[in-house]
Design a protein around this motif. Structure first.
Motif, mmCIF file in Angstrom:
data_model
loop_
_atom_site.group_PDB
_atom_site.id
_atom_site.type_symbol
_atom_site.label_atom_id
_atom_site.label_comp_id
_atom_site.label_asym_id
_atom_site.label_seq_id
_atom_site.Cartn_x
_atom_site.Cartn_y
_atom_site.Cartn_z
ATOM 1 N N THR A 116 0.842 -1.197 0.000
ATOM 2 C CA THR A 116 0.000 0.000 0.000
ATOM 3 C C THR A 116 0.873 1.241 0.000
ATOM 4 N N GLU A 117 2.175 1.014 -0.172
ATOM 5 C CA GLU A 117 3.120 2.132 -0.118
ATOM 6 C C GLU A 117 4.175 1.962 -1.206
ATOM 7 N N VAL A 118 4.254 2.955 -2.096
ATOM 8 C CA VAL A 118 5.200 2.913 -3.205
ATOM 9 C C VAL A 118 5.944 4.237 -3.260
ATOM 10 N N HIS A 119 7.253 4.157 -3.339
ATOM 11 C CA HIS A 119 8.092 5.348 -3.472
ATOM 12 C C HIS A 119 8.910 5.229 -4.746
ATOM 13 N N LEU A 120 8.804 6.238 -5.604
ATOM 14 C CA LEU A 120 9.602 6.326 -6.825
ATOM 15 C C LEU A 120 10.620 7.428 -6.574
ATOM 16 N N SER A 121 11.855 7.010 -6.269
ATOM 17 C CA SER A 121 12.824 7.991 -5.787
ATOM 18 C C SER A 121 14.254 7.579 -6.093
ATOM 19 N N GLU A 122 15.072 8.561 -6.393
ATOM 20 C CA GLU A 122 16.520 8.352 -6.539
ATOM 21 C C GLU A 122 17.186 8.200 -5.176
ATOM 22 N N ARG A 123 16.592 8.789 -4.149
ATOM 23 C CA ARG A 123 17.170 8.766 -2.797
ATOM 24 C C ARG A 123 16.366 7.811 -1.917
ATOM 25 N N LYS A 124 16.593 6.534 -2.142
ATOM 26 C CA LYS A 124 15.838 5.505 -1.438
ATOM 27 C C LYS A 124 16.052 5.563 0.067
ATOM 28 N N TYR A 125 17.189 6.069 0.486
ATOM 29 C CA TYR A 125 17.490 6.155 1.916
ATOM 30 C C TYR A 125 16.552 7.115 2.651
ATOM 31 N N GLU A 126 15.827 7.951 1.933
ATOM 32 C CA GLU A 126 14.874 8.850 2.578
ATOM 33 C C GLU A 126 13.600 8.124 3.020
ATOM 34 N N VAL A 127 13.424 6.900 2.565
ATOM 35 C CA VAL A 127 12.261 6.100 2.952
ATOM 36 C C VAL A 127 12.689 5.220 4.129
ATOM 37 N N ASP A 128 12.079 5.441 5.264
ATOM 38 C CA ASP A 128 12.452 4.741 6.492
ATOM 39 C C ASP A 128 11.926 3.309 6.497
ATOM 40 N N CYS A 129 12.846 2.354 6.516
ATOM 41 C CA CYS A 129 12.488 0.938 6.591
ATOM 42 C C CYS A 129 13.429 0.232 7.557
ATOM 43 N N ASP A 130 12.992 -0.916 8.035
ATOM 44 C CA ASP A 130 13.821 -1.727 8.920
ATOM 45 C C ASP A 130 14.803 -2.591 8.130
ATOM 46 N N VAL A 131 14.347 -3.083 6.989
ATOM 47 C CA VAL A 131 15.151 -3.942 6.116
ATOM 48 C C VAL A 131 14.977 -3.439 4.693
ATOM 49 N N TYR A 132 16.079 -3.401 3.943
ATOM 50 C CA TYR A 132 16.050 -3.017 2.531
ATOM 51 C C TYR A 132 16.604 -4.167 1.703
ATOM 52 N N LEU A 133 16.046 -4.355 0.509
ATOM 53 C CA LEU A 133 16.552 -5.342 -0.450
ATOM 54 C C LEU A 133 16.693 -4.650 -1.796
ATOM 55 N N ASP A 134 17.938 -4.568 -2.286
ATOM 56 C CA ASP A 134 18.224 -3.847 -3.526
ATOM 57 C C ASP A 134 19.369 -4.531 -4.255
ATOM 58 N N ASP A 135 19.535 -4.211 -5.530
ATOM 59 C CA ASP A 135 20.639 -4.783 -6.305
ATOM 60 C C ASP A 135 21.607 -3.727 -6.839
ATOM 61 N N ALA A 136 21.293 -2.452 -6.679
ATOM 62 C CA ALA A 136 22.133 -1.381 -7.232
ATOM 63 C C ALA A 136 23.259 -1.023 -6.265
ATOM 64 N N PRO A 137 24.519 -1.168 -6.683
ATOM 65 C CA PRO A 137 25.638 -0.874 -5.780
ATOM 66 C C PRO A 137 25.600 0.542 -5.203
ATOM 67 N N TYR A 138 25.292 1.537 -6.010
ATOM 68 C CA TYR A 138 25.281 2.911 -5.504
ATOM 69 C C TYR A 138 24.153 3.119 -4.492
ATOM 70 N N VAL A 139 23.016 2.464 -4.679
ATOM 71 C CA VAL A 139 21.907 2.555 -3.725
ATOM 72 C C VAL A 139 22.299 1.895 -2.415
ATOM 73 N N LEU A 140 22.906 0.729 -2.511
ATOM 74 C CA LEU A 140 23.334 0.013 -1.300
ATOM 75 C C LEU A 140 24.327 0.845 -0.495
#
Length: 183
Positions: A116-140
């Motif tokens: 129920t929550e979708v964020h379309l963002s270059e700055r994923k770190y601005e979205v507060d989560c307990d766990v993140y799953l990503d594949d982009a090295p720069y995002v990680l």
């Protein structure tokens, strides 16, 4: 827990999708295993740079954008449903060009992604989560820097590299196990 989940390369098989579209339009024979580094897609597709690749990927008069008809990875959607059923909040956190926003929402609906929550963002770190799953090295790297108390997971793919401070995840079963352990 709040689970920040990327789409392309994690839930959606982006490489198979763009390669099929490329084959349909240019008659090429490309395989996902040819993607061995971040941002090499233009080279494989015969484009001069990534800007030209993304211009091709955008919607045209004769077709939707590249993001509209991607297939989910096997077990990805079922895993998200399991996590949601277990009481976790699936938060989609993805980076998309503006021209892909509508197709992204349609893809989420078509595949019945439990969010129920979708964020379309270059700055994923601005979205507060307990766990993140990503594949982009720069995002990680950004997540490790800006979210030091979160669990940051790298979905291991041939196109990414180890990022210090992340947990390597090789499949959805492994991610489910990690989330269960941390709950």
């Amino acid at each position: 827990m709040r689970l920040g989940i990327d789409l392309d390369g994690v839930v959606a098989d982006f490489n198979s999708g763009w390669m099929q579209l490329h084959a349909d339009e240019f008659g090429t024979v490309l395989r996902p295993d040819m993607v061995d580094s971040w941002d090499c897609l233009h080279r494989l597709g015969g484009f001069s740079d990534m800007r030209e690749f993304w211009a091709w990927a955008a919607p045209k008069e004769h077709r939707r954008s590249i993001f509209r008809h991607l297939e989910p990875y096997p077990t990805a959607v079922d895993s998200l449903r399991q996590l949601s059923s277990a009481g976790h909040h699936v938060v989609i956190v993805t980076t998309k060009p503006a021209w892909a926003h509508t197709d992204t929402f349609r893809w989420l609906a078509d595949n019945e992604i439990p969010t129920t929550e979708v964020h379309l963002s270059e700055r994923k770190y601005e979205v507060d989560c307990d766990v993140y799953l990503d594949d982009a090295p720069y995002v990680l790297e950004q997540l490790v820097e800006h979210r030091p108390t979160a669990t940051i997971c790298r979905f291991v793919r041939p196109w990414n590299r180890r990022v210090e401070g992340t947990h390597d995840i090789r499949g959805w079963a492994e991610f489910l196990e990690l989330v269960t352990e941390r709950s």
